[in-house]
Design a protein around this motif. Structure first.
Motif, PDB file in Angstrom:
ATOM      1  N   GLY A  70       0.812  -1.218   0.000  1.00 44.78           N
ATOM      2  CA  GLY A  70       0.000   0.000   0.000  1.00 44.78           C
ATOM      3  C   GLY A  70       0.843   1.264   0.000  1.00 44.78           C
ATOM      4  N   ASP A  71       2.136   1.135  -0.283  1.00 46.16           N
ATOM      5  CA  ASP A  71       3.022   2.298  -0.320  1.00 46.16           C
ATOM      6  C   ASP A  71       2.536   3.303  -1.375  1.00 46.16           C
ATOM      7  OD1 ASP A  71       6.037   3.076   0.552  1.00 46.16           O
ATOM      8  OD2 ASP A  71       5.661   3.701  -1.515  1.00 46.16           O
ATOM      9  N   PRO A  72       2.655   4.615  -1.098  1.00 48.89           N
ATOM     10  CA  PRO A  72       2.219   5.614  -2.091  1.00 48.89           C
ATOM     11  C   PRO A  72       2.833   5.418  -3.471  1.00 48.89           C
ATOM     12  CG  PRO A  72       2.686   6.675   0.010  1.00 48.89           C
ATOM     13  CD  PRO A  72       3.099   5.237   0.159  1.00 48.89           C
ATOM     14  N   THR A  73       4.074   4.932  -3.526  1.00 48.75           N
ATOM     15  CA  THR A  73       4.705   4.717  -4.825  1.00 48.75           C
ATOM     16  C   THR A  73       4.010   3.607  -5.601  1.00 48.75           C
ATOM     17  OG1 THR A  73       6.808   5.363  -3.813  1.00 48.75           O
ATOM     18  CG2 THR A  73       6.908   4.347  -5.981  1.00 48.75           C
ATOM     19  N   ILE A  74       3.522   2.589  -4.905  1.00 49.91           N
ATOM     20  CA  ILE A  74       2.744   1.530  -5.573  1.00 49.91           C
ATOM     21  C   ILE A  74       1.485   2.128  -6.181  1.00 49.91           C
ATOM     22  CG2 ILE A  74       1.445  -0.606  -5.234  1.00 49.91           C
ATOM     23  CD1 ILE A  74       4.337  -1.175  -4.963  1.00 49.91           C
ATOM     24  N   TRP A  75       0.802   2.983  -5.408  1.00 44.05           N
ATOM     25  CA  TRP A  75      -0.421   3.617  -5.910  1.00 44.05           C
ATOM     26  C   TRP A  75      -0.114   4.547  -7.085  1.00 44.05           C
ATOM     27  CZ3 TRP A  75      -5.260   2.318  -5.316  1.00 44.05           C
ATOM     28  CH2 TRP A  75      -5.612   1.544  -4.215  1.00 44.05           C
ATOM     29  N   LEU A  76       1.028   5.221  -7.038  1.00 37.01           N
ATOM     30  CA  LEU A  76       1.418   6.076  -8.165  1.00 37.01           C
ATOM     31  C   LEU A  76       1.649   5.225  -9.408  1.00 37.01           C
ATOM     32  CD1 LEU A  76       2.163   8.821  -9.303  1.00 37.01           C
ATOM     33  CD2 LEU A  76       4.448   8.568  -8.317  1.00 37.01           C
ATOM     34  N   ASN A  77       2.298   4.079  -9.229  1.00 37.41           N
ATOM     35  CA  ASN A  77       2.507   3.148 -10.338  1.00 37.41           C
ATOM     36  C   ASN A  77       1.184   2.665 -10.920  1.00 37.41           C
ATOM     37  OD1 ASN A  77       5.098   2.282 -11.402  1.00 37.41           O
ATOM     38  ND2 ASN A  77       5.659   1.789  -9.304  1.00 37.41           N
ATOM     39  N   VAL A  78       0.293   2.216 -10.040  1.00 35.98           N
ATOM     40  CA  VAL A  78      -1.013   1.703 -10.482  1.00 35.98           C
ATOM     41  C   VAL A  78      -1.763   2.773 -11.258  1.00 35.98           C
ATOM     42  CG1 VAL A  78      -3.288   0.936  -9.681  1.00 35.98           C
ATOM     43  CG2 VAL A  78      -1.211  -0.039  -8.668  1.00 35.98           C
ATOM     44  N   SER A  79      -1.789   3.993 -10.712  1.00 38.74           N
ATOM     45  CA  SER A  79      -2.512   5.089 -11.373  1.00 38.74           C
ATOM     46  C   SER A  79      -1.890   5.421 -12.722  1.00 38.74           C
ATOM     47  CB  SER A  79      -2.501   6.325 -10.463  1.00 38.74           C
ATOM     48  OG  SER A  79      -3.081   6.045  -9.212  1.00 38.74           O
ATOM     49  N   ALA A  80      -0.555   5.401 -12.799  1.00 36.37           N
ATOM     50  CA  ALA A  80       0.122   5.695 -14.067  1.00 36.37           C
ATOM     51  C   ALA A  80      -0.204   4.637 -15.115  1.00 36.37           C
ATOM     52  CB  ALA A  80       1.633   5.791 -13.841  1.00 36.37           C
ATOM     53  N   PHE A  81      -0.262   3.369 -14.712  1.00 42.77           N
ATOM     54  CA  PHE A  81      -0.597   2.306 -15.654  1.00 42.77           C
ATOM     55  C   PHE A  81      -2.047   2.413 -16.126  1.00 42.77           C
ATOM     56  CE2 PHE A  81       3.209   0.009 -14.038  1.00 42.77           C
ATOM     57  CZ  PHE A  81       3.782  -0.277 -15.264  1.00 42.77           C
ATOM     58  N   ILE A  82      -2.940   2.859 -15.250  1.00 41.54           N
ATOM     59  CA  ILE A  82      -4.334   3.059 -15.656  1.00 41.54           C
ATOM     60  C   ILE A  82      -4.410   4.137 -16.734  1.00 41.54           C
ATOM     61  CG2 ILE A  82      -6.594   3.911 -14.898  1.00 41.54           C
ATOM     62  CD1 ILE A  82      -6.039   2.550 -12.190  1.00 41.54           C
ATOM     63  N   MET A  83      -3.709   5.246 -16.495  1.00 42.25           N
ATOM     64  CA  MET A  83      -3.734   6.334 -17.486  1.00 42.25           C
ATOM     65  C   MET A  83      -3.052   5.912 -18.792  1.00 42.25           C
ATOM     66  SD  MET A  83      -3.269   9.837 -15.244  1.00 42.25           S
ATOM     67  CE  MET A  83      -1.776   9.340 -14.367  1.00 42.25           C
ATOM     68  N   LYS A 124     -16.395   7.427 -20.101  1.00 42.36           N
ATOM     69  CA  LYS A 124     -16.454   6.430 -21.181  1.00 42.36           C
ATOM     70  C   LYS A 124     -15.105   6.234 -21.885  1.00 42.36           C
ATOM     71  CE  LYS A 124     -21.364   7.247 -22.083  1.00 42.36           C
ATOM     72  NZ  LYS A 124     -22.391   7.675 -23.052  1.00 42.36           N
ATOM     73  N   LEU A 125     -14.048   6.250 -21.086  1.00 45.10           N
ATOM     74  CA  LEU A 125     -12.720   6.003 -21.642  1.00 45.10           C
ATOM     75  C   LEU A 125     -12.258   4.581 -21.395  1.00 45.10           C
ATOM     76  CD1 LEU A 125     -10.580   9.193 -20.867  1.00 45.10           C
ATOM     77  CD2 LEU A 125     -11.174   8.266 -23.100  1.00 45.10           C
ATOM     78  N   LEU A 126     -12.471   4.087 -20.177  1.00 43.89           N
ATOM     79  CA  LEU A 126     -11.942   2.796 -19.762  1.00 43.89           C
ATOM     80  C   LEU A 126     -12.942   2.077 -18.881  1.00 43.89           C
ATOM     81  CD1 LEU A 126      -8.289   3.505 -18.509  1.00 43.89           C
ATOM     82  CD2 LEU A 126      -8.876   2.111 -20.477  1.00 43.89           C
ATOM     83  N   ASN A 127     -12.928   0.757 -18.937  1.00 42.83           N
ATOM     84  CA  ASN A 127     -13.500  -0.026 -17.846  1.00 42.83           C
ATOM     85  C   ASN A 127     -12.370  -0.878 -17.282  1.00 42.83           C
ATOM     86  OD1 ASN A 127     -13.398  -2.664 -19.222  1.00 42.83           O
ATOM     87  ND2 ASN A 127     -15.023  -1.809 -20.530  1.00 42.83           N
ATOM     88  N   TRP A 128     -12.623  -1.511 -16.158  1.00 40.08           N
ATOM     89  CA  TRP A 128     -11.523  -2.189 -15.469  1.00 40.08           C
ATOM     90  C   TRP A 128     -10.868  -3.272 -16.328  1.00 40.08           C
ATOM     91  CZ3 TRP A 128      -8.549  -0.722 -11.794  1.00 40.08           C
ATOM     92  CH2 TRP A 128      -7.700  -1.638 -11.170  1.00 40.08           C
ATOM     93  N   ASN A 129     -11.641  -3.925 -17.189  1.00 39.40           N
ATOM     94  CA  ASN A 129     -11.080  -4.986 -18.029  1.00 39.40           C
ATOM     95  C   ASN A 129     -10.122  -4.451 -19.090  1.00 39.40           C
ATOM     96  OD1 ASN A 129     -12.479  -7.010 -16.672  1.00 39.40           O
ATOM     97  ND2 ASN A 129     -14.267  -6.866 -18.021  1.00 39.40           N
ATOM     98  N   ASP A 130     -10.183  -3.152 -19.370  1.00 39.86           N
ATOM     99  CA  ASP A 130      -9.272  -2.547 -20.342  1.00 39.86           C
ATOM    100  C   ASP A 130      -7.925  -2.185 -19.728  1.00 39.86           C
ATOM    101  OD1 ASP A 130     -11.224  -2.537 -22.387  1.00 39.86           O
ATOM    102  OD2 ASP A 130     -12.098  -0.705 -21.567  1.00 39.86           O
ATOM    103  N   VAL A 131      -7.881  -2.172 -18.408  1.00 43.89           N
ATOM    104  CA  VAL A 131      -6.678  -1.698 -17.717  1.00 43.89           C
ATOM    105  C   VAL A 131      -5.609  -2.786 -17.709  1.00 43.89           C
ATOM    106  CG1 VAL A 131      -5.750  -0.912 -15.507  1.00 43.89           C
ATOM    107  CG2 VAL A 131      -7.993  -0.107 -16.277  1.00 43.89           C
ATOM    108  N   ASP A 132      -4.403  -2.403 -18.071  1.00 47.74           N
ATOM    109  CA  ASP A 132      -3.266  -3.334 -18.093  1.00 47.74           C
ATOM    110  C   ASP A 132      -2.282  -2.937 -16.989  1.00 47.74           C
ATOM    111  OD1 ASP A 132      -1.385  -5.211 -18.734  1.00 47.74           O
ATOM    112  OD2 ASP A 132      -0.616  -4.152 -20.495  1.00 47.74           O
ATOM    113  N   ILE A 133      -2.464  -3.526 -15.821  1.00 46.23           N
ATOM    114  CA  ILE A 133      -1.577  -3.270 -14.682  1.00 46.23           C
ATOM    115  C   ILE A 133      -0.721  -4.509 -14.443  1.00 46.23           C
ATOM    116  CG2 ILE A 133      -1.420  -2.748 -12.210  1.00 46.23           C
ATOM    117  CD1 ILE A 133      -4.116  -1.363 -12.430  1.00 46.23           C
ATOM    118  N   PRO A 134       0.590  -4.400 -14.506  1.00 44.15           N
ATOM    119  CA  PRO A 134       1.455  -5.558 -14.244  1.00 44.15           C
ATOM    120  C   PRO A 134       1.556  -5.822 -12.731  1.00 44.15           C
ATOM    121  CG  PRO A 134       2.797  -3.635 -14.723  1.00 44.15           C
ATOM    122  CD  PRO A 134       1.362  -3.196 -14.850  1.00 44.15           C
ATOM    123  N   TRP A 135       0.597  -6.565 -12.209  1.00 40.47           N
ATOM    124  CA  TRP A 135       0.559  -6.774 -10.761  1.00 40.47           C
ATOM    125  C   TRP A 135       1.796  -7.504 -10.264  1.00 40.47           C
ATOM    126  CZ3 TRP A 135      -2.282  -3.889  -7.891  1.00 40.47           C
ATOM    127  CH2 TRP A 135      -3.477  -3.377  -8.387  1.00 40.47           C
TER     128      TRP A 135
END
Length: 509
Positions: free
Chosen positions: A114-127, A344-355
């Motif tokens: 839950g580190d802020p950097t993890i959240w920054l990574n996740v958000s960047a991958f969503i965008m 109407k840009l993305l739904n969760w299935n469109d998101v490519d996050i390398p977990w």
């Protein structure tokens, strides 16, 4: 007796078709003997290594907890380097080891996900997913090649610009490589090296320079790669804040100068291009790129929305010194807007996050927490300083030595995340011990994080582009070594000039 003629099958392979250069159509390279050995015996070797280093072999300079931490540290590095198991599995094993050995409590060891950097990574991958899904990134890349790639020299400069622009949008170098590869493979075909079974000096220069800039362009932006954010997180743990704007101002001139000079040196001295090499050999290349661009159709509403949202996020990031808004929260708000049903840009299935990368990073942060809790890195830093005589070094010598070691380390280690985990705490420790401003040493080192371009195992884009068969491993090493020296020299010049004027570095002399 009559014999029928053997008919040669007609192939419809088109060297100018971008679809022929997707990742799944490149030739696959088999696992090496070393790789097979590591996958078979690596886990057992790691277990023996942990027991020996933690409990059997005694190190006089370490106490009991530091000894166990050293065993975990060395074992994790071995597993990450050997890839006996996937890197995220190693991270999970490491977290378990930290808790089971009593070095960390369960909650702080696991809270790193839950580190802020993890959240920054996740958000960047969503965008970034929105940029890719809307075809905005592909449109920008194709437009720039068609608009500015009029001759051989302009083609290289256009790819340089595309790489820097994409580094702001896409912080996954493998994704950038996958996007760019069909473009420069078609251009290579036009200049006399079609497919994956022919090459020439133009193709060598083009593919290797793109490999160089896919990695080096990440040094332009704080969010350019996950390893950058890992470095920022380690600095934050030492009480040092790095602003997006400062990183950008420090990184952009360096990367631009490096991109231009590396092109000039490559085509002039490393793999020289003659006047004939610079002339197209195959007709129809521009038409093939134009067709790919035309197939995208007119600019769509979603492309405009994605560009506006991400542009606003970049603007807020770039002005963070003025308003002080948390960069992670800003990125999360951008991701939220892109995920809203109303947008109407993305739904969760469109998101490519390398977990797997997120879990790997969580393990790396837990490793950092363990090193801090046991003070192991303090002990190792003191030993390193004494061995190299750093206590008596000038700031310039320290700057030169630390950056040179970090750049050279990419010839050995395959992961820039791992290099950052190992090296950044050492740099921080040296700065603290010598009473030097941490950022004065850490920022130049941070600008070397993505120097990982010399060998196929150094990073994922390297392995992907090696599969194009446009160059040999020896050619890759030769090109990468020369460019690594060039980057280091430019970094020294940057430290003596504009990074000193910015207040990051004290005077060298």
């Amino acid at each position: 007796m009559t014999t029928s003629a053997v008919k040669t099958p007609v192939t419809d392979y088109d060297p100018l078709d971008m679809n022929n250069y997707s990742l799944n159509k490149l030739p696959k390279r088999p696992l090496s003997k070393v790789g097979k050995f590591c996958q078979t015996w690596g886990l057992l070797i790691a277990a023996v290594m942990f027991v020996l280093l933690s409990y059997v072999i005694q190190f006089p300079i370490l106490d009991a907890k530091q000894q166990i931490m050293f065993g975990l540290f060395a074992t994790a590095l071995f597993l990450w380097i050997s890839e006996a198991v996937p890197n995220y599995v190693t991270s999970m094993l490491l977290i378990c080891g930290l808790v089971l050995t009593g070095l960390l409590k369960a909650k702080p060891a696991m809270a790193t996900l839950g580190d802020p950097t993890i959240w920054l990574n996740v958000s960047a991958f969503i965008m970034a997913s929105a940029m890719v899904k809307t075809d905005l990134v592909k449109r920008v890349a194709l437009y720039m090649i068609l608009r500015f790639g009029k001759n051989a020299g302009m083609i290289f400069m256009t790819f340089l610009a595309i790489n820097i622009i994409l580094a702001a949008f896409v912080n996954a170098t493998a994704a950038k490589a996958a996007l760019m590869m069909p473009l420069f493979m078609v251009v290579s075909a036009v200049y006399g090296a079609p497919g994956t079974d022919t090459t020439n000096n133009f193709a060598r220069n083009l593919v290797l320079h793109n490999l160089l800039m896919i990695n080096a362009s990440c040094n332009t932006f704080m969010t350019g790669s996950g390893a950058n954010l890992l470095g920022v997180a380690l600095l934050a743990g030492a009480g040092v804040s790095v602003y997006y704007f400062d990183w950008f101002v420090a990184g952009l001139p360096l990367v631009l100068a490096f991109g231009i000079l590396s092109y000039a040196i490559g085509v002039r001295f490393v793999f020289p291009l003659t006047k004939k090499d610079r002339e197209p050999k195959l007709e129809g290349g521009r038409e093939a790129l134009q067709k790919a661009y035309d197939d995208l159709g007119p600019v769509k509403k979603n492309e405009v929305k994605a560009a506006l949202i991400f542009g606003l996020i970049l603007l807020v990031w770039a002005t963070d010194k003025l308003h002080g808004l948390n960069s992670t929260v800003v990125a999360m708000l951008g991701a939220v807007i892109m995920l809203l049903p109303q947008t109407k840009l993305l739904n969760w299935n469109d998101v490519d996050i390398p977990w797997h990368l997120m879990i790997f990073s969580a393990g790396a942060y837990s490793l950092g927490a363990g090193l801090t809790a046991t003070k192991l890195m303090d002990v190792l830093t003191i030993q390193l300083m004494e061995a190299l005589g750093m206590e008596t070094m000038s700031y310039f010598t320290l700057y030169a030595v630390l950056t040179a070691i970090f750049i050279a380390s990419h010839f050995i280690f395959q992961s820039k995340n791992m290099r950052t985990i190992i090296y950044m705490p050492i740099v921080i420790g040296i700065a603290q011990t010598l009473k030097i401003d941490i950022l004065a040493l850490a920022m130049p080192v941070a600008l070397c994080i993505n120097c990982c371009w010399s060998l196929p195992f150094n990073a994922k884009p390297n392995a992907m582009l090696y599969g194009t068969n446009k160059y040999t491993m020896g050619e890759s090493f030769k090109y990468g070594f020369i460019m690594s020296v060039l980057y280091w020299v430019l970094l020294l010049i940057a430290g003596a000039t504009y990074m000193h004027w910015m207040g990051i570095c004290p005077s060298f002399f």
